[in-house]
Design a protein around this motif. Structure first.
Motif, mmCIF file in Angstrom:
data_model
loop_
_atom_site.group_PDB
_atom_site.id
_atom_site.type_symbol
_atom_site.label_atom_id
_atom_site.label_comp_id
_atom_site.label_asym_id
_atom_site.label_seq_id
_atom_site.Cartn_x
_atom_site.Cartn_y
_atom_site.Cartn_z
ATOM 1 N N TRP A 286 3.117 17.341 21.584
ATOM 2 C CA TRP A 286 2.497 16.745 22.771
ATOM 3 C C TRP A 286 2.110 15.289 22.536
ATOM 4 C CZ3 TRP A 286 2.688 18.172 27.603
ATOM 5 C CH2 TRP A 286 1.861 17.519 28.529
ATOM 6 N N ASP A 287 1.902 14.913 21.285
ATOM 7 C CA ASP A 287 1.545 13.527 20.995
ATOM 8 C C ASP A 287 2.680 12.560 21.316
ATOM 9 O OD1 ASP A 287 2.991 14.763 18.895
ATOM 10 O OD2 ASP A 287 2.349 13.213 17.492
ATOM 11 N N ARG A 288 3.860 13.097 21.542
ATOM 12 C CA ARG A 288 5.008 12.272 21.925
ATOM 13 C C ARG A 288 5.371 12.441 23.398
ATOM 14 N NH1 ARG A 288 9.621 14.006 17.908
ATOM 15 N NH2 ARG A 288 10.786 12.645 19.323
ATOM 16 N N ALA A 289 4.485 13.023 24.197
ATOM 17 C CA ALA A 289 4.807 13.353 25.587
ATOM 18 C C ALA A 289 5.166 12.134 26.422
ATOM 19 C CB ALA A 289 3.648 14.108 26.224
ATOM 20 N N ALA A 290 4.650 10.962 26.070
ATOM 21 C CA ALA A 290 4.993 9.764 26.831
ATOM 22 C C ALA A 290 6.494 9.506 26.818
ATOM 23 C CB ALA A 290 4.245 8.558 26.272
ATOM 24 N N GLU A 291 7.173 9.925 25.745
ATOM 25 C CA GLU A 291 8.628 9.750 25.667
ATOM 26 C C GLU A 291 9.346 10.512 26.773
ATOM 27 O OE1 GLU A 291 9.893 11.175 21.902
ATOM 28 O OE2 GLU A 291 8.655 9.769 20.725
ATOM 29 N N ALA A 292 8.750 11.631 27.196
ATOM 30 C CA ALA A 292 9.387 12.485 28.203
ATOM 31 C C ALA A 292 9.672 11.731 29.493
ATOM 32 C CB ALA A 292 8.497 13.684 28.496
ATOM 33 N N LEU A 293 8.804 10.758 29.804
ATOM 34 C CA LEU A 293 8.881 10.101 31.105
ATOM 35 C C LEU A 293 10.110 9.217 31.258
ATOM 36 C CD1 LEU A 293 5.131 9.192 31.662
ATOM 37 C CD2 LEU A 293 6.305 11.399 31.847
ATOM 38 N N ARG A 294 10.843 9.011 30.181
ATOM 39 C CA ARG A 294 12.076 8.216 30.260
ATOM 40 C C ARG A 294 13.287 9.064 30.646
ATOM 41 N NH1 ARG A 294 9.762 5.785 25.462
ATOM 42 N NH2 ARG A 294 11.230 6.900 24.101
ATOM 43 N N ALA A 295 13.123 10.370 30.719
ATOM 44 C CA ALA A 295 14.230 11.250 31.093
ATOM 45 C C ALA A 295 14.550 11.090 32.576
ATOM 46 C CB ALA A 295 13.874 12.702 30.787
ATOM 47 N N PRO A 296 15.811 11.320 32.964
ATOM 48 C CA PRO A 296 16.162 11.215 34.387
ATOM 49 C C PRO A 296 15.479 12.262 35.255
ATOM 50 C CG PRO A 296 18.023 12.040 33.105
ATOM 51 C CD PRO A 296 16.999 11.580 32.126
ATOM 52 N N LEU A 297 15.094 13.398 34.649
ATOM 53 C CA LEU A 297 14.357 14.432 35.370
ATOM 54 C C LEU A 297 13.262 14.960 34.457
ATOM 55 C CD1 LEU A 297 13.832 16.481 37.648
ATOM 56 C CD2 LEU A 297 15.631 17.923 36.661
ATOM 57 N N VAL A 298 12.021 14.907 34.942
ATOM 58 C CA VAL A 298 10.865 15.402 34.192
ATOM 59 C C VAL A 298 10.221 16.518 35.014
ATOM 60 C CG1 VAL A 298 8.639 14.828 33.174
ATOM 61 C CG2 VAL A 298 10.459 13.107 33.242
ATOM 62 N N ILE A 299 10.043 17.680 34.394
ATOM 63 C CA ILE A 299 9.362 18.786 35.066
ATOM 64 C C ILE A 299 8.041 19.028 34.357
ATOM 65 C CG2 ILE A 299 9.469 21.184 35.805
ATOM 66 C CD1 ILE A 299 12.456 21.046 35.836
ATOM 67 N N ALA A 300 6.940 18.796 35.082
ATOM 68 C CA ALA A 300 5.596 18.983 34.537
ATOM 69 C C ALA A 300 5.084 20.352 34.957
ATOM 70 C CB ALA A 300 4.656 17.888 35.029
ATOM 71 N N THR A 301 4.823 21.222 33.971
ATOM 72 C CA THR A 301 4.394 22.588 34.263
ATOM 73 C C THR A 301 2.983 22.864 33.755
ATOM 74 O OG1 THR A 301 5.204 23.557 32.188
ATOM 75 C CG2 THR A 301 6.806 23.297 33.978
ATOM 76 N N THR A 302 2.236 21.825 33.445
ATOM 77 C CA THR A 302 0.924 21.964 32.804
ATOM 78 C C THR A 302 -0.210 22.066 33.834
ATOM 79 O OG1 THR A 302 0.900 19.550 32.629
ATOM 80 C CG2 THR A 302 1.596 20.782 30.697
ATOM 81 N N PRO A 303 -1.393 22.555 33.415
ATOM 82 C CA PRO A 303 -2.533 22.666 34.333
ATOM 83 C C PRO A 303 -3.034 21.301 34.810
ATOM 84 C CG PRO A 303 -2.836 24.058 32.397
ATOM 85 C CD PRO A 303 -1.656 23.182 32.112
ATOM 86 N N ALA A 304 -3.835 21.344 35.859
ATOM 87 C CA ALA A 304 -4.380 20.121 36.450
ATOM 88 C C ALA A 304 -5.105 19.279 35.408
ATOM 89 C CB ALA A 304 -5.334 20.477 37.589
ATOM 90 N N GLY A 305 -4.819 17.980 35.418
ATOM 91 C CA GLY A 305 -5.475 17.034 34.541
ATOM 92 C C GLY A 305 -4.775 16.797 33.220
ATOM 93 N N THR A 306 -3.875 17.696 32.838
ATOM 94 C CA THR A 306 -3.248 17.604 31.515
ATOM 95 C C THR A 306 -2.407 16.352 31.353
ATOM 96 O OG1 THR A 306 -3.173 20.031 31.459
ATOM 97 C CG2 THR A 306 -1.830 18.850 29.834
#
Length: 280
Positions: free
Chosen positions: A182-202
């Motif tokens: 999770w400490d690298r989660a910012a990298e995820a946002l560069r993907a062409p499709l990002v699916i966020a399945t986490t609880p509110a605020g995460t």
């Protein structure tokens, strides 16, 4: 699909814990009204895993179907007479159809609902994707991505146990899953499709990492909406698919399967959901 008469008195409901926040009654009741199913009712019941078997024992012939939310999507499986291949693929049931001959059939409308929500926004194929989180919704997301993503999916998770689970789901679903902390989660946002399945605020802390030209974000939350990440994404011009989109598309399929009437009135259901979210 058997079409029942509009005057047949039938019952359906959503079960879960907590359940008071659920928009499912708004969506299903709107569909019944639009379809002329004047004797159908749809309610919500606070039911946890311990109470679920007893609830099933009390079902009678008036019941047509159940919608299930957490924590019941896996707990219900041993209680069913049959489970569809789609639901079996992720060991998660969010829909139970109760047939006229007394059988209970478990299905999963989350997966086709996700695909339909993406298709509606023009996302039909991507080369790579990222999933934030590793719960039951994340496994459904992987199943949807098996139809949408042609290359690897990276799952960003908080523990090696969760990472192993996601890799296991990938093997089962035919998706090449890579995992990262999770400490690298910012990298995820560069993907062409990002699916966020986490609880509110995460994901709130990730807003500063939204790229200049973001792709598509599918945030499965619908309340509160927009999430901080969805708002930042939209501000940068990225496409956003929200939890209400998913809720409506999966509810459309539930209505059709439970009632036997199709097509369900998606536009009216979406309008009713939006009005309910905004206190209308």
């Amino acid at each position: 699909m058997t079409t029942r008469a509009a005057t047949d008195a039938r019952r359906a409901a959503v079960l879960g814990s907590p359940i008071a926040h659920s928009l499912s009654p708004v969506l299903h009741r709107t569909a019944y009204a639009e379809l002329g199913l004047t004797h159908w009712t749809y309610d919500r019941y606070e039911v946890d895993e311990a109470a679920l078997p007893g609830f099933f024992e009390r079902l009678d012939a008036s019941w047509a179907g159940l919608s299930l939310t957490m924590p019941l999507k896996r707990a219900v499986i041993p209680l069913l007479d049959e489970i569809t291949p789609t639901a079996r693929s992720v060991e998660a049931v969010n829909t139970v159809v109760l047939t006229d001959d007394g059988r209970s059939i478990g299905g999963n409308t989350d997966i086709p609902g996700m695909i339909a929500a993406l298709y509606e926004r023009g996302v039909e194929k991507v080369e790579t994707a990222a999933v934030l989180g590793a719960g039951a919704t994340a496994s459904s997301a992987l199943a949807a991505l098996s139809r949408v993503c042609t290359g690897p999916v990276t799952a960003y998770v908080r523990s090696e146990t969760r990472a192993a689970e996601m890799r296991g789901w990938g093997e089962r679903l035919g998706v090449a899953v890579r995992t990262a902390g999770w400490d690298r989660a910012a990298e995820a946002l560069r993907a062409p499709l990002v699916i966020a399945t986490t609880p509110a605020g995460t994901t709130d802390a990730l807003t500063a990492a939204v790229p200049e030209r973001p792709g598509t974000l599918f945030d499965v939350l619908y309340d509160p909406w927009p999430t901080a990440l969805a708002a930042a994404w939209s501000a940068r011009g990225g496409a956003v698919v929200g939890g209400l989109d998913l809720l409506v598309h999966q509810a459309v399929l539930q209505v059709e399967q439970m009632t036997g009437w199709a097509p369900a009135p998606i536009a009216a259901m979406r309008t009713a959901g939006e009005r309910a979210l905004h206190g209308g």
